[in-house]
Design a protein around this motif. Sequence first.
Motif, PDB file in Angstrom:
ATOM      1  N   THR A  14     -14.795 -19.354 -36.133  1.00  0.00           N
ATOM      2  CA  THR A  14     -16.260 -19.440 -36.229  1.00  0.00           C
ATOM      3  C   THR A  14     -16.688 -20.845 -36.635  1.00  0.00           C
ATOM      4  O   THR A  14     -17.605 -21.422 -36.041  1.00  0.00           O
ATOM      5  CB  THR A  14     -16.791 -18.411 -37.246  1.00  0.00           C
ATOM      6  N   GLN A  15     -16.020 -21.408 -37.642  1.00  0.00           N
ATOM      7  CA  GLN A  15     -16.347 -22.764 -38.082  1.00  0.00           C
ATOM      8  C   GLN A  15     -16.005 -23.797 -37.012  1.00  0.00           C
ATOM      9  O   GLN A  15     -16.742 -24.760 -36.820  1.00  0.00           O
ATOM     10  CB  GLN A  15     -15.610 -23.102 -39.382  1.00  0.00           C
ATOM     11  N   LEU A  16     -14.912 -23.596 -36.312  1.00  0.00           N
ATOM     12  CA  LEU A  16     -14.507 -24.513 -35.237  1.00  0.00           C
ATOM     13  C   LEU A  16     -15.564 -24.553 -34.140  1.00  0.00           C
ATOM     14  O   LEU A  16     -15.928 -25.627 -33.650  1.00  0.00           O
ATOM     15  CB  LEU A  16     -13.151 -24.093 -34.659  1.00  0.00           C
ATOM     16  N   ILE A  17     -16.091 -23.393 -33.793  1.00  0.00           N
ATOM     17  CA  ILE A  17     -17.152 -23.327 -32.784  1.00  0.00           C
ATOM     18  C   ILE A  17     -18.396 -24.054 -33.278  1.00  0.00           C
ATOM     19  O   ILE A  17     -19.047 -24.767 -32.517  1.00  0.00           O
ATOM     20  CB  ILE A  17     -17.452 -21.863 -32.399  1.00  0.00           C
ATOM     21  N   LEU A 106     -21.062 -13.221 -25.908  1.00  0.00           N
ATOM     22  CA  LEU A 106     -19.610 -13.187 -26.071  1.00  0.00           C
ATOM     23  C   LEU A 106     -19.176 -13.971 -27.306  1.00  0.00           C
ATOM     24  O   LEU A 106     -18.362 -13.497 -28.102  1.00  0.00           O
ATOM     25  CB  LEU A 106     -18.932 -13.767 -24.819  1.00  0.00           C
ATOM     26  N   ILE A 107     -19.730 -15.175 -27.480  1.00  0.00           N
ATOM     27  CA  ILE A 107     -19.387 -15.996 -28.650  1.00  0.00           C
ATOM     28  C   ILE A 107     -19.777 -15.272 -29.936  1.00  0.00           C
ATOM     29  O   ILE A 107     -19.004 -15.234 -30.900  1.00  0.00           O
ATOM     30  CB  ILE A 107     -20.070 -17.386 -28.567  1.00  0.00           C
ATOM     31  N   TRP A 108     -20.967 -14.685 -29.971  1.00  0.00           N
ATOM     32  CA  TRP A 108     -21.395 -13.958 -31.163  1.00  0.00           C
ATOM     33  C   TRP A 108     -20.456 -12.789 -31.438  1.00  0.00           C
ATOM     34  O   TRP A 108     -20.064 -12.552 -32.577  1.00  0.00           O
ATOM     35  CB  TRP A 108     -22.832 -13.459 -31.018  1.00  0.00           C
ATOM     36  N   SER A 109     -20.084 -12.057 -30.374  1.00  0.00           N
ATOM     37  CA  SER A 109     -19.197 -10.898 -30.541  1.00  0.00           C
ATOM     38  C   SER A 109     -17.828 -11.310 -31.067  1.00  0.00           C
ATOM     39  O   SER A 109     -17.261 -10.631 -31.926  1.00  0.00           O
ATOM     40  CB  SER A 109     -19.011 -10.170 -29.210  1.00  0.00           C
ATOM     41  N   LEU A 110     -17.299 -12.426 -30.536  1.00  0.00           N
ATOM     42  CA  LEU A 110     -15.960 -12.865 -30.934  1.00  0.00           C
ATOM     43  C   LEU A 110     -15.917 -13.510 -32.309  1.00  0.00           C
ATOM     44  O   LEU A 110     -14.841 -13.654 -32.885  1.00  0.00           O
ATOM     45  CB  LEU A 110     -15.400 -13.841 -29.889  1.00  0.00           C
ATOM     46  N   THR A 111     -17.054 -13.920 -32.824  1.00  0.00           N
ATOM     47  CA  THR A 111     -17.056 -14.571 -34.136  1.00  0.00           C
ATOM     48  C   THR A 111     -17.752 -13.685 -35.166  1.00  0.00           C
ATOM     49  O   THR A 111     -17.100 -12.949 -35.894  1.00  0.00           O
ATOM     50  CB  THR A 111     -17.731 -15.958 -34.047  1.00  0.00           C
ATOM     51  N   THR A 112     -19.044 -13.735 -35.214  1.00  0.00           N
ATOM     52  CA  THR A 112     -19.816 -13.017 -36.232  1.00  0.00           C
ATOM     53  C   THR A 112     -19.655 -11.508 -36.101  1.00  0.00           C
ATOM     54  O   THR A 112     -19.427 -10.814 -37.107  1.00  0.00           O
ATOM     55  CB  THR A 112     -21.305 -13.401 -36.115  1.00  0.00           C
ATOM     56  N   GLY A 113     -19.765 -10.992 -34.887  1.00  0.00           N
ATOM     57  CA  GLY A 113     -19.636  -9.546 -34.682  1.00  0.00           C
ATOM     58  C   GLY A 113     -18.277  -9.025 -35.110  1.00  0.00           C
ATOM     59  O   GLY A 113     -18.170  -7.984 -35.780  1.00  0.00           O
ATOM     60  N   ILE A 117     -17.259  -6.307 -38.006  1.00  0.00           N
ATOM     61  CA  ILE A 117     -16.449  -5.115 -37.717  1.00  0.00           C
ATOM     62  C   ILE A 117     -15.224  -5.057 -38.632  1.00  0.00           C
ATOM     63  O   ILE A 117     -14.911  -4.013 -39.207  1.00  0.00           O
ATOM     64  CB  ILE A 117     -16.043  -5.094 -36.228  1.00  0.00           C
ATOM     65  N   VAL A 118     -14.531  -6.192 -38.769  1.00  0.00           N
ATOM     66  CA  VAL A 118     -13.348  -6.227 -39.639  1.00  0.00           C
ATOM     67  C   VAL A 118     -13.751  -5.948 -41.084  1.00  0.00           C
ATOM     68  O   VAL A 118     -13.075  -5.189 -41.794  1.00  0.00           O
ATOM     69  CB  VAL A 118     -12.611  -7.586 -39.506  1.00  0.00           C
ATOM     70  N   GLY A 119     -14.868  -6.551 -41.512  1.00  0.00           N
ATOM     71  CA  GLY A 119     -15.350  -6.307 -42.877  1.00  0.00           C
ATOM     72  C   GLY A 119     -15.705  -4.856 -43.117  1.00  0.00           C
ATOM     73  O   GLY A 119     -15.409  -4.293 -44.186  1.00  0.00           O
ATOM     74  N   TRP A 120     -16.314  -4.219 -42.136  1.00  0.00           N
ATOM     75  CA  TRP A 120     -16.685  -2.812 -42.284  1.00  0.00           C
ATOM     76  C   TRP A 120     -15.453  -1.913 -42.212  1.00  0.00           C
ATOM     77  O   TRP A 120     -15.299  -0.987 -43.011  1.00  0.00           O
ATOM     78  CB  TRP A 120     -17.679  -2.420 -41.209  1.00  0.00           C
ATOM     79  N   TRP A 121     -14.549  -2.182 -41.283  1.00  0.00           N
ATOM     80  CA  TRP A 121     -13.381  -1.333 -41.077  1.00  0.00           C
ATOM     81  C   TRP A 121     -12.459  -1.361 -42.301  1.00  0.00           C
ATOM     82  O   TRP A 121     -11.916  -0.336 -42.701  1.00  0.00           O
ATOM     83  CB  TRP A 121     -12.630  -1.798 -39.831  1.00  0.00           C
ATOM     84  N   TYR A 122     -12.288  -2.537 -42.876  1.00  0.00           N
ATOM     85  CA  TYR A 122     -11.385  -2.682 -44.018  1.00  0.00           C
ATOM     86  C   TYR A 122     -12.142  -2.802 -45.340  1.00  0.00           C
ATOM     87  O   TYR A 122     -11.643  -3.389 -46.297  1.00  0.00           O
ATOM     88  CB  TYR A 122     -10.499  -3.925 -43.832  1.00  0.00           C
ATOM     89  N   ARG A 123     -13.332  -2.219 -45.426  1.00  0.00           N
ATOM     90  CA  ARG A 123     -14.170  -2.376 -46.612  1.00  0.00           C
ATOM     91  C   ARG A 123     -13.524  -1.789 -47.863  1.00  0.00           C
ATOM     92  O   ARG A 123     -13.788  -2.237 -48.965  1.00  0.00           O
ATOM     93  CB  ARG A 123     -15.547  -1.768 -46.370  1.00  0.00           C
TER      94      ARG A 123
END
Length: 200
Positions: A14-17, A106-113, A117-123
């Motif tokens: 995300t930061q690289l983008i 696509l960029i939003w989905s691959l980074t922020t989205g 999802i990872v934050g919610w799944w592994y909350r």
Amino acid sequence: MSLLITIFALVFVTQLISWIGQTVLLELAYSLYLRLFHSSLHVRQRKLKTEILATKKELIQTSAQDQFAKWAKLRRSVDKGLADLEKLNAEVASNKSSFKMKFNGLIWSLTTGLQFIVGWWYRKSAVFYLPAGWFGPLEWWLSFPFAPAGSVSVGVWQMACRRVIKVGERVVKDLIANSSRSAEAKVEAERPSDEKSKQA
């Protein structure tokens, strides 16, 4: 350990983008997309521009008074070419607008989205556990909101990764700026001695 690396990689990408710039990536991706999927459109546009320029050059070299028939024919050809080019440019602009929406999604989905999802799944999962008693009352905050007590939660780990990457970026920028300043100072310091040797 894989969750720790996965989250760090997501934050880093995300930061690289953001460092490269989404518009730069869009232009690169769009030119690649044009070459792969719409090469005929790109070739037709380039060919039409070349033909118009050649006809305009010939039109400029033709006298409107002495060779009126030829001049009128060339003028009509230029006008028709410009109208065709305008239609082609509108098609390309529409194509680019559609591509831009899909690319940004696509960029939003691959980074922020994906980070959401990872934050919610592994909350409720711990990224790693801290030694007992090291952080006292801060242990609760580090496991916020749902991770087990005494651990670091996904959300806190994402914030920590983002902060470390931004600090690293600032350090690298400062090092580059300092090295360029020191190189300029070195050049300035050597310049008077060169001028003295030339005068002698």
